[in-house]
Design a protein around this motif. Structure first.
Motif, PDB file in Angstrom:
ATOM      1  N   PRO A 274      37.619   7.881 -52.606  1.00  0.00           N
ATOM      2  CA  PRO A 274      37.701   9.037 -52.907  1.00  0.00           C
ATOM      3  C   PRO A 274      38.261   9.059 -54.373  1.00  0.00           C
ATOM      4  O   PRO A 274      37.692   9.927 -55.124  1.00  0.00           O
ATOM      5  N   GLN A 275      39.097   8.390 -54.902  1.00  0.00           N
ATOM      6  CA  GLN A 275      39.661   8.160 -56.085  1.00  0.00           C
ATOM      7  C   GLN A 275      38.922   7.226 -57.147  1.00  0.00           C
ATOM      8  O   GLN A 275      39.425   6.754 -58.208  1.00  0.00           O
ATOM      9  N   GLY A 276      37.578   6.595 -56.537  1.00  0.00           N
ATOM     10  CA  GLY A 276      36.851   5.579 -57.270  1.00  0.00           C
ATOM     11  C   GLY A 276      36.141   5.913 -58.372  1.00  0.00           C
ATOM     12  O   GLY A 276      35.493   4.926 -58.993  1.00  0.00           O
ATOM     13  N   PHE A 277      35.969   7.001 -58.773  1.00  0.00           N
ATOM     14  CA  PHE A 277      35.149   7.480 -59.594  1.00  0.00           C
ATOM     15  C   PHE A 277      35.241   6.750 -60.849  1.00  0.00           C
ATOM     16  O   PHE A 277      34.506   6.016 -61.528  1.00  0.00           O
ATOM     17  N   LEU A 278      36.347   7.108 -61.441  1.00  0.00           N
ATOM     18  CA  LEU A 278      36.987   6.757 -62.857  1.00  0.00           C
ATOM     19  C   LEU A 278      37.126   5.040 -62.790  1.00  0.00           C
ATOM     20  O   LEU A 278      36.911   4.315 -63.751  1.00  0.00           O
ATOM     21  N   ILE A 279      37.585   4.732 -61.921  1.00  0.00           N
ATOM     22  CA  ILE A 279      38.059   3.200 -61.690  1.00  0.00           C
ATOM     23  C   ILE A 279      36.628   2.348 -61.729  1.00  0.00           C
ATOM     24  O   ILE A 279      36.541   1.489 -62.344  1.00  0.00           O
ATOM     25  N   GLY A 280      35.622   2.559 -61.134  1.00  0.00           N
ATOM     26  CA  GLY A 280      34.281   2.215 -61.094  1.00  0.00           C
ATOM     27  C   GLY A 280      33.758   2.029 -62.344  1.00  0.00           C
ATOM     28  O   GLY A 280      33.205   1.243 -62.908  1.00  0.00           O
ATOM     29  N   GLY A 281      34.115   3.240 -63.012  1.00  0.00           N
ATOM     30  CA  GLY A 281      33.610   3.073 -64.564  1.00  0.00           C
ATOM     31  C   GLY A 281      34.591   1.993 -65.441  1.00  0.00           C
ATOM     32  O   GLY A 281      33.751   1.279 -66.257  1.00  0.00           O
ATOM     33  N   HIS A 282      35.733   1.999 -65.269  1.00  0.00           N
ATOM     34  CA  HIS A 282      36.679   1.216 -66.048  1.00  0.00           C
ATOM     35  C   HIS A 282      36.278  -0.345 -65.539  1.00  0.00           C
ATOM     36  O   HIS A 282      36.349  -1.256 -66.473  1.00  0.00           O
TER      37      HIS A 282
END
Lengths: 360, 298
Positions: free
Chosen positions: B260-268
């Motif tokens: 669920p919190q992976g959106f930004l992490i995926g980008g980085h």
């Protein structure tokens, strides 16, 4: 052939004679009377500060702790940018990690102050693999790439259930110390850390590595052509800065007791470091210390102005980088030839002009 | 799955649009403008202010905000970047970072802490959508944003390659001193390049404020997205920006589906993966083989 050899001999004799003559006319020194006095004074000041908790008020001790942490931050950012030529806007990554690992290590059941020290070591260890990628970037790419690192680490720390997301957590085990002695221990720890890091950097800059570091600061191309390995030196500075800033984050946590990821991983810490170093004097050992003291005073007097205080910090940083890029200490050094903590050399040329000394 | 890919491509168009100005400035002036995000937010506030106080539709106010931002770009080059670029490659980082701090706090002081959006000012457009497959809808604004990104990139490319001014800017970017020798006013060329970069920021500011909400401190994350797109796409290539935007959006979508919190992490994470791949592939055997194969095809 014989003649040629003889000419060669003559030439080299001539050269060595000239070199001798030149050597007699030039005096290279490190310590001047003023710098000797300054170092003795600094040592006395630190000893005096160590006894401050005996008579100073609690509020004063708390503020001084903050000042020591600022000096650590400024010195470490300066080591990276001023000497390594690596401008970073992501050093809050290590500041936040220092606090986070302290929480984690203390959670294992270790004494909170042991956790503070261990945490800095862990941060340094983590910074090494990061340096392998980041040091291949240049200039602006490195600067903002570090910001991405900080943003990523912030998100990853938030994943840890112990931290409870942005709500954060407190360093509860500090409660095992009575509040008065807790304050004194943190103060002494901050003083000791600051002194240790300053001495460490001072010795490093005066060593053989230090000459390489300062050569890179002045011109990376020229330094590499003389056999200096910029990569190795930059890695050393990167890990040292991570260690120091991690320690500062851990100390800040000990002094503030609560850890909210958002505050510790805020880019504002980078803004503060940049302000301190730009105003004090980038690439000057004394400059970072002066900048931290000035920032501390500005914060004490104006931080109640809120947003305008931050606008002022940004504007002053721009003004200094445009009009006084060497900072206040750089200007003082140029005008009065001050150098209290000598990491370079004084070269005096006797023959040509005995009054003129060339400051490196 | 198909839906997610389509939505990611549309989001990628938005990322490409906000990266346009940063990438252009970086490829021409060799400056990474750390105030990029804050300038984006500034232009969003200009649109919002014109709509809120004077009831001007955001699409009409483009004709006001673009010139204003272009003038800011000219002033930025003339008074800040010109001087700091002469002090070495590190100084512009510091001055633009200082500018970002000043700008975002001034905006906070003036507009307050409330989040704003332009969605209420564009009527039904903000929620209208097209049905492209039985169960797949695409928002009209997202499609318009993708189309504007493509047309903006295409016109920048054409301008740089086909016009005299574009050639002068490229010559200045390549070597300002030599450009000066052959009669190009390097100072003017740089000022125009900065004005163009800020003009594109105005367009992306409109996109940001239509598709979501913003506040005075929204600049930081936008700057990071724009930077990641620039690096993923490969510097100096305008079409790479579009590709970079889509790759970033895809990675974020995949990240979000993992955690669920992976959106930004995926980008980085994709940013660092591509960075690493590029750094280590540069001289490896595989890279040379790939080059040989593709070189042979050409």
């Amino acid at each position: 052939m014989n003649t040629a050899e003889k000419t060669h001999q003559d030439n080299s004799d001539n050269l060595s004679n000239r070199a001798n003559k030149y050597a007699n006319s030039v005096k290279v020194t490190r310590w001047t009377a003023a710098s000797k006095r300054a170092v003795i004074l600094a040592a006395l000041l630190i000893i005096a500060l160590a006894f401050a908790p005996l008579f100073a008020s609690v509020g004063f001790i708390d503020r001084l702790t903050a000042l020591f942490i600022y000096i650590i931050l400024a010195t470490m950012w300066n080591a990276l940018a001023g000497y390594g030529g690596l401008v970073s806007v992501g050093q809050q990554a290590f500041f936040g990690l220092g606090a986070y690992f302290t929480i984690r290590i203390a959670h294992l059941g270790l004494d909170p102050f042991v956790a503070v020290a261990l945490s800095a070591v862990v941060v340094a260890a983590v910074s090494y693999p990061i340096s392998l990628i980041m040091l291949r970037l240049r200039g602006g790419e490195f600067a903002i790439g570090m910001w991405v690192i900080a943003a990523l680490i912030h998100l990853l720390v938030n994943l840890d259930g112990l931290i409870q997301g942005e709500t954060g957590i407190s360093l509860i085990s500090l409660n095992s110390y009575p509040s008065q002695s807790r304050l004194t221990i943190i103060y002494l720890l901050a003083l000791f850390s600051m002194t240790g890091l300053l001495v460490m950097l001072f010795i490093l800059l005066r060593s053989r590595q230090g000459s390489a570091i300062q050569a890179i600061r002045d011109s990376e191309e020229a330094a590499s052509s003389l056999g200096v390995e910029p990569e190795k030196v930059k890695r050393l500075l990167f890990v040292l800065a991570a260690f120091g800033i991690g320690l500062a984050g851990a100390l800040w946590l000990a002094s503030a007791t609560s850890f909210q990821p958002k505050t510790y991983f805020s880019v504002q810490w980078s803004a503060y470091m940049i302000f301190m170093v730009l105003v004090g004097g980038i690439g000057k050992f004394e400059g970072a210390i002066l900048g931290a003291i000035l920032f501390f005073l500005v914060e004490t007097w104006f931080s109640t102005a809120g947003v305008w205080y931050l606008v002022g910090l940004g504007a002053i940083a721009i003004a200094f980088s445009l009009f006084l890029p060497k900072g206040i200490w750089g200007e003082l050094e140029r005008r009065f030839n001050w150098q209290f903590l000598p990491v370079g050399y004084h070269v005096e040329i006797k023959h040509s002009d005995p009054n003129k000394s060339n400051n490196k | 799955m198909t839906n997610q890919i389509i939505q990611a491509i549309l989001l990628g168009g938005y990322y490409a649009l906000i990266a346009c100005g940063l990438s252009f400035m970086f490829s021409i002036m060799k400056i990474i403008n750390l105030a990029h995000g804050s300038l984006l937010v500034l232009s969003s506030y200009l649109f919002w202010w014109l709509a809120d106080s004077y009831a001007i539709s955001p699409f009409y106010s483009l004709s006001i905000v673009i010139p204003i931002m272009m003038m800011i770009g000219w002033a930025l080059q003339e008074f800040l970047l010109q001087k700091s670029a002469r002090g070495g490659e590190l100084l512009p980082i510091l001055t633009t970072f200082g500018l970002a701090i000043v700008l975002e706090n001034l905006l906070f002081e003036y507009f307050g802490a409330d989040t704003r959006s332009l969605a209420p000012y564009i009527g039904d457009l903000s929620w209208e959508s097209w049905q492209i497959l039985t169960d797949i809808y695409v928002g009209k604004t997202s499609v318009y944003i993708l189309l504007s990104a493509i047309s903006l990139l295409a016109s920048l490319q054409l301008f740089m390659q086909k016009t005299a001014m574009g050639r002068q800017i490229r010559a200045t970017a390549h070597d300002p001193d030599t450009a000066g020798l052959i009669g190009i006013n390097a100072r003017k060329a740089s000022a125009i390049a900065a004005a163009i970069a800020l003009g594109t920021i105005a367009i992306s500011g409109l996109a940001m404020s239509i598709r979501g909400v913003f506040d005075a401190y929204s600049g930081g994350p936008q700057l990071l997205f724009a930077f990641e797109v620039t690096i993923i796409g490969g510097m100096g290539s305008l079409w790479g920006v579009l590709l970079g935007g889509i790759v970033l959006a895809m990675a974020q979508t995949i990240g979000a589906s993992i955690h669920p919190q992976g959106f930004l992490i995926g980008g980085h994470v994709i940013f660092f993966v591509i960075l690493l791949a590029r750094l280590y592939m540069a001289n490896s055997v595989i890279a040379i083989r790939i080059k040989k194969v593709f070189g042979g095809l050409r």
